[in-house]
Scaffold this motif. Structure first.
Motif, short mmCIF file in Angstrom:
data_model
loop_
_atom_site.label_atom_id
_atom_site.label_comp_id
_atom_site.label_asym_id
_atom_site.label_seq_id
_atom_site.Cartn_x
_atom_site.Cartn_y
_atom_site.Cartn_z
N LEU A 104 -30.65 -31.13 9.53
CA LEU A 104 -29.55 -31.99 9.11
C LEU A 104 -29.48 -32.07 7.59
CD1 LEU A 104 -29.58 -35.02 11.59
CD2 LEU A 104 -27.78 -33.30 11.32
N GLU A 133 -27.96 -28.86 6.38
CA GLU A 133 -26.55 -28.70 6.77
C GLU A 133 -25.62 -29.53 5.90
OE1 GLU A 133 -23.69 -29.25 10.74
OE2 GLU A 133 -25.87 -29.52 10.88
N TYR A 134 -26.04 -30.76 5.57
CA TYR A 134 -25.14 -31.68 4.86
C TYR A 134 -25.48 -31.83 3.37
CZ TYR A 134 -23.08 -32.97 9.29
OH TYR A 134 -22.40 -32.94 10.48
N THR A 176 -29.33 -42.86 12.72
CA THR A 176 -29.24 -41.42 12.93
C THR A 176 -29.86 -41.02 14.26
OG1 THR A 176 -29.31 -41.02 10.54
CG2 THR A 176 -29.84 -39.16 11.96
N THR A 187 -26.50 -33.82 17.64
CA THR A 187 -26.67 -33.67 16.19
C THR A 187 -25.53 -32.92 15.51
OG1 THR A 187 -27.92 -31.61 16.49
CG2 THR A 187 -29.18 -33.67 16.45
N GLU A 188 -24.59 -32.36 16.25
CA GLU A 188 -23.57 -31.51 15.63
C GLU A 188 -22.14 -31.97 15.86
OE1 GLU A 188 -24.14 -29.03 13.53
OE2 GLU A 188 -26.25 -29.58 13.68
N MET A 192 -22.16 -37.50 14.11
CA MET A 192 -23.27 -37.26 13.19
C MET A 192 -22.76 -36.94 11.80
SD MET A 192 -26.49 -37.39 12.78
CE MET A 192 -27.33 -37.26 14.36
N CYS A 193 -21.65 -36.26 11.71
CA CYS A 193 -21.07 -35.98 10.40
C CYS A 193 -20.72 -37.28 9.68
CB CYS A 193 -19.83 -35.10 10.55
SG CYS A 193 -19.10 -34.58 8.97
N MET A 250 -23.94 -39.04 8.57
CA MET A 250 -24.59 -38.46 7.38
C MET A 250 -23.87 -38.88 6.10
SD MET A 250 -27.32 -36.66 8.09
CE MET A 250 -27.68 -38.11 9.09
#
Length: 563
Positions: A61, A64-65, A308, A317-318, A322-323, A326
């Protein structure tokens, strides 16, 4: 009306007025725009240590972010970054993970082998023990809201305990979204220790909240009682806006949620960015009222952020949820740090996670991993135990389990125990979803590894979670990407807990004003955090009593571990 999450202020701002959070403390304000003195080996110890654990904030995570962060996580990413930290052990659950962060020890030594384990010799009828309870309290059980929260099962001291031993005036405060997070990091001697509940904040039974904690609790309870409109999805999250059907469409879908909730829905509140904002607001209020970081020594403020994890379990998580989480976490941490900045206090922040996490198999199958699957119900310990007991004529219940650890009944004779194992172990090892089945005897004979965590064998991982007084008679490790939830349901569709790196890898970040930035991609471990922070405040630690090592936070020839 929906709100833009980029502009929306969650409770750390909304609760600031209710909690009377002020600006700079008297005599401590300084020009934050002025160049910060470079941190060197000769720099005095920071006045405040802030340790933040983000539940289920995996290294995946973070990676990714990372490019989307502009607030608090962006600040931490400009400090000392270990992007491939490890919760090195195999039992990658919340309680074991939190037990490693501020003890310097693997679960094998902390004694926290799982969220729940079994003690078949326990005096009460309920032999299942919750990791953060005192089962000797009359009338309690391990079930939710029926146990007595306690640090009793934590076998080693925490950083806060060691700080209090050196100087009883050192303040240690732990506030979290979950009791096990607050307790495992706060330890045995924290001045204040609390967590979120449907009525705000609470602490141990019989321990009253301080006046400011009561004020924070009332403000949080009011936030829980108020309805929350859904959030508008920002452009950064648009690609995640795909509904994933559950149970062939019969179980609804996940992936397009916006955190809208009715007033009073605590379960939805804790699985939203609002929960993290509430915890951060309470932490800021406690720091201000207690004047932490303003004395002669160093204080410790511990913050456990759990949203989270609840988002990961509830929607994976995707997804878009979750976006949003984050981006909100980044923003809320930025607000929290700005409030610390305003005091002029010299503070050092450490952020990590108790474990990683894996997306739900239904979305993985859509996204280039068709082999992702849910666990076979045939592996349930009750079913296995019943079948074997009936076949061999053994007493029931034969087998107990809650996760990877399986316990044989104490009513068995040695011959019956051998017969049961001879029947059970081959049966499990032959199952296509099982990677390995390891006995307690095999683990006891295996030494805890001293090698880098990224090259640990499966036995190394399981051994770091094995405690001979608490672990099962044997432990099952599932194959990669087998989700140990047989059927998805709204609120619990994905999880963690495996021996695989998607559950073990977590970021470990350090930031202090004036520290030179560097990134070290090699494997370090969460057990390294205690000796690292202890070195920053000149606190002696017996290296023979911990599993971790000090991490040098100074770029260049100087060494923060030898100062």
């Amino acid at each position: 009306m929906e709100s833009d999450p980029v502009k929306l202020k969650y409770p750390i701002a909304a609760l600031a007025a209710a909690l009377s959070l002020s600006g700079p403390a008297a005599g401590l304000a300084q020009d934050r725009a002025a160049p910060a003195p470079k941190v060197t080996a000769a720099t005095p110890a920071p006045k405040l240590l802030v340790v933040i654990a983000v539940d289920q904030f995996s290294a995946d995570l973070f990676a990714e972010y990372r490019g989307h962060f502009t607030g608090g996580l962006a600040r931490l990413a400009s400090g000392v970054v270990f992007p491939s930290g490890y919760q090195a052990h195999g039992a990658t659950e919340t309680c074991p993970g939190h037990s490693t962060i501020l003890t310097g020890n693997h679960p094998a030594h902390t004694g926290i082998v799982a969220n729940n384990y079994f003690d078949l010799d326990a005096a009460r009828a309920d032999k299942r023990l919750y990791c953060a309870e005192d089962e000797t309290v009359p009338g309690t059980s391990s079930k939710g809201d029926q146990y007595a929260p306690s640090a009793k099962h934590l076998l080693v001291p925490t950083l806060g305990d060691l700080m209090k031993d050196r100087d009883p005036r050192a303040q240690v405060v732990s506030v979290s979204g979950k009791d096990r997070s607050a307790i495992m990091m706060g330890g045995h001697k924290a001045d204040e220790l609390m967590w979120l509940t449907p009525t705000g904040l609470t602490s141990y039974r019989g321990r009253a909240l301080s006046p400011v904690a009561q004020q924070a609790s009332a403000a949080i309870a009011a936030a829980i009682a108020a309805p929350q409109p859904g959030l508008t999805l920002p452009a950064d999250c648009a690609a995640h806006d795909i509904a994933i059907p559950l149970d062939g469409g019969k179980g609804g879908s996940v992936g397009t949620g916006r955190f809208a909730r009715e007033g009073g829905d605590f379960r939805a509140f804790r699985a939203s960015p609002q929960a993290d904002g509430a915890v951060l607001a309470a932490a800021a209020a406690l720091r201000q009222t207690r004047r932490m970081g303003e004395g002669d020594g160093t204080d410790l403020l511990i913050v456990g952020l759990s949203a989270t994890d609840y988002v990961g379990h509830g929607t994976g998580t995707e997804g878009s949820e979750m976006c949003l989480q984050m981006l909100a976490l980044d923003r809320e941490l930025g607000d929290f740090f700005a409030r610390l900045d305003a005091t002029g206090i010299d503070y050092l922040v450490t952020l990590t996670a108790d474990h990683g996490g894996h997306d739900l198999p239904e979305r993985n199958r859509q996204n280039a991993w068709p082999a992702a699957q849910r666990v076979d119900r045939a592996l349930d310990p009750d079913k296995i135990g019943k079948a074997v007991a009936e076949k061999l004529g053994l007493p029931q219940p034969l087998l107990y389990g809650d996760g990877g650890d399986y316990y044989l009944s104490k009513a068995l004779t040695p011959a019956q125990r051998k017969a049961a194992l001879d029947e059970i172990l081959p049966r499990l090892r032959a199952h296509p979803q099982v990677e390995a089945v390891v006995t307690a005897e095999e683990l006891a004979a295996h030494s805890i590894s001293k090698r880098p965590a990224d090259v640990w064998t499966l036995m190394d991982k399981l051994r770091a979670s094995y405690n001979p007084q608490r672990s099962g008679d044997f432990i099952i490790a599932l194959k990669p990407r087998v989700t140990p939830i047989p059927e998805p349901g709204i609120g619990y569709v994905a999880t963690h807990g495996s021996v695989w790196d998607y559950d073990r890898r977590v970021p470990i970040l350090f930031w202090r004003r004036g520290i030179a930035s560097f990134e070290q991609p090699n494997a370090v471990m969460t057990v390294d955090i205690l000796p690292t922070l202890a070195a920053q405040i000149d606190l002696p630690v017996d290296g023979a009593k911990i599993d971790g090592r000090c991490l040098d936070l100074l770029s260049g020839p100087e060494d923060s571990c030898s100062s």
